[in-house]
Design an enzyme around this catalytic site. Structure first.
Site, PDB file in Angstrom:
ATOM      1  N   TYR A 158     -16.088 -20.162 -21.218  1.00 20.47           N
ATOM      2  CA  TYR A 158     -14.990 -19.635 -22.031  1.00 20.47           C
ATOM      3  C   TYR A 158     -13.922 -19.039 -21.121  1.00 20.47           C
ATOM      4  O   TYR A 158     -12.728 -19.189 -21.382  1.00 20.47           O
ATOM      5  CB  TYR A 158     -15.513 -18.581 -23.012  1.00 20.47           C
ATOM      6  CG  TYR A 158     -16.493 -19.159 -24.005  1.00 20.47           C
ATOM      7  CD1 TYR A 158     -16.047 -19.898 -25.101  1.00 20.47           C
ATOM      8  CD2 TYR A 158     -17.857 -18.982 -23.850  1.00 20.47           C
ATOM      9  CE1 TYR A 158     -16.942 -20.448 -26.003  1.00 20.47           C
ATOM     10  CE2 TYR A 158     -18.762 -19.526 -24.751  1.00 20.47           C
ATOM     11  CZ  TYR A 158     -18.305 -20.259 -25.820  1.00 20.47           C
ATOM     12  OH  TYR A 158     -19.188 -20.807 -26.718  1.00 20.47           O
ATOM     13  N   ASN A 218     -13.098 -24.938 -33.850  1.00 16.91           N
ATOM     14  CA  ASN A 218     -12.693 -26.311 -33.555  1.00 16.91           C
ATOM     15  C   ASN A 218     -13.142 -27.221 -34.699  1.00 16.91           C
ATOM     16  O   ASN A 218     -14.338 -27.367 -34.931  1.00 16.91           O
ATOM     17  CB  ASN A 218     -13.314 -26.783 -32.235  1.00 16.91           C
ATOM     18  CG  ASN A 218     -13.119 -28.267 -32.007  1.00 16.91           C
ATOM     19  OD1 ASN A 218     -12.135 -28.846 -32.422  1.00 16.91           O
ATOM     20  ND2 ASN A 218     -14.086 -28.881 -31.344  1.00 16.91           N
ATOM     21  N   CYS A 220     -16.079 -29.200 -27.956  1.00 19.11           N
ATOM     22  CA  CYS A 220     -16.418 -27.781 -27.887  1.00 19.11           C
ATOM     23  C   CYS A 220     -17.862 -27.569 -27.434  1.00 19.11           C
ATOM     24  O   CYS A 220     -18.204 -26.495 -26.935  1.00 19.11           O
ATOM     25  CB  CYS A 220     -16.158 -27.095 -29.222  1.00 19.11           C
ATOM     26  SG  CYS A 220     -16.961 -27.872 -30.632  1.00 19.11           S
ATOM     27  N   HIS A 221     -18.691 -28.595 -27.550  1.00 10.58           N
ATOM     28  CA  HIS A 221     -20.081 -28.479 -27.092  1.00 10.58           C
ATOM     29  C   HIS A 221     -20.168 -28.366 -25.569  1.00 10.58           C
ATOM     30  O   HIS A 221     -21.193 -27.941 -25.041  1.00 10.58           O
ATOM     31  CB  HIS A 221     -20.917 -29.670 -27.586  1.00 10.58           C
ATOM     32  CG  HIS A 221     -20.444 -30.997 -27.095  1.00 10.58           C
ATOM     33  ND1 HIS A 221     -19.387 -31.673 -27.675  1.00 10.58           N
ATOM     34  CD2 HIS A 221     -20.881 -31.783 -26.076  1.00 10.58           C
ATOM     35  CE1 HIS A 221     -19.190 -32.811 -27.032  1.00 10.58           C
ATOM     36  NE2 HIS A 221     -20.086 -32.908 -26.056  1.00 10.58           N
ATOM     37  N   GLU A 245     -24.899 -36.538 -22.744  1.00  7.51           N
ATOM     38  CA  GLU A 245     -23.783 -36.793 -21.837  1.00  7.51           C
ATOM     39  C   GLU A 245     -24.225 -36.732 -20.379  1.00  7.51           C
ATOM     40  O   GLU A 245     -23.747 -37.511 -19.556  1.00  7.51           O
ATOM     41  CB  GLU A 245     -22.647 -35.807 -22.107  1.00  7.51           C
ATOM     42  CG  GLU A 245     -21.967 -36.081 -23.438  1.00  7.51           C
ATOM     43  CD  GLU A 245     -20.717 -35.247 -23.648  1.00  7.51           C
ATOM     44  OE1 GLU A 245     -20.296 -34.507 -22.729  1.00  7.51           O
ATOM     45  OE2 GLU A 245     -20.132 -35.350 -24.744  1.00  7.51           O
TER      46      GLU A 245
END
Length: 164
Positions: A99, A122, A130-131, A157
């Site tokens: 953040y 979001n 946002c993950h 990912e």
């Protein structure tokens, strides 16, 4: 303005895709908190061009063939929220940012908590990633889809980034 919606079955649950004629407005989680993303009633239209393109690109993402999205986006939010969401779009596939990193990226280094709040609002999860935002220590923090889903997306990912 008319809104259109369509369900999308994914490995992380059935998502609800929402668009208007300008672009994708939201991707909602199966148990999304009412009011997290405020939308008026949408009518079902899986054939809407934005929704069909979103579904196709999400299918490619979940099949391991897509690492970035190319969709018209029309998220609704304040100027600050939209600045945060644009910064999220710059986080590369398979990577994370804190953040505080996002706060610095938007020129507001003391606004990490406000960034966290904007991140939580979001409306276009997965597409606007946002993950990929974690605590400064690297710890997983809140996520509208749940921490198990966030963990799954990051692992998915990481696997894809290792192959690429």
């Amino acid at each position: 303005m008319t809104l259109y919606s369509a369900p999308f079955d994914s490995p992380v649950g059935t998502l609800t895709l929402v668009a208007d004629d300008a672009g994708l407005i939201a991707i909602l989680w199966p148990d999304d908190a009412p009011g997290r993303v405020r939308l008026e009633d949408a009518r079902d239209d899986a054939a809407h061009p934005v929704l069909s393109a979103t579904a196709a690109q999400l299918a490619e993402y979940f099949a391991g063939g897509r690492t970035a999205f190319d969709l018209p986006l029309a998220p609704r939010g304040s100027d600050f929220q939209r600045a945060v969401w644009r910064a999220l779009d710059t986080i590369p596939f398979g990577e994370t940012r804190s953040y505080a990193d996002i706060a610095r990226a938007i020129g507001r280094p003391g606004a990490a908590r406000a960034v966290g709040a904007a991140n939580g609002r979001n409306p276009i999860s997965i597409v606007t990633p946002c993950h990929r935002v974690v605590g400064t220590s690297g710890a997983l923090t809140g996520f509208a889809g749940g921490l198990a889903t966030k963990r799954w997306l990051l692992a998915w990912e990481a696997r894809g980034a290792a192959i690429a």
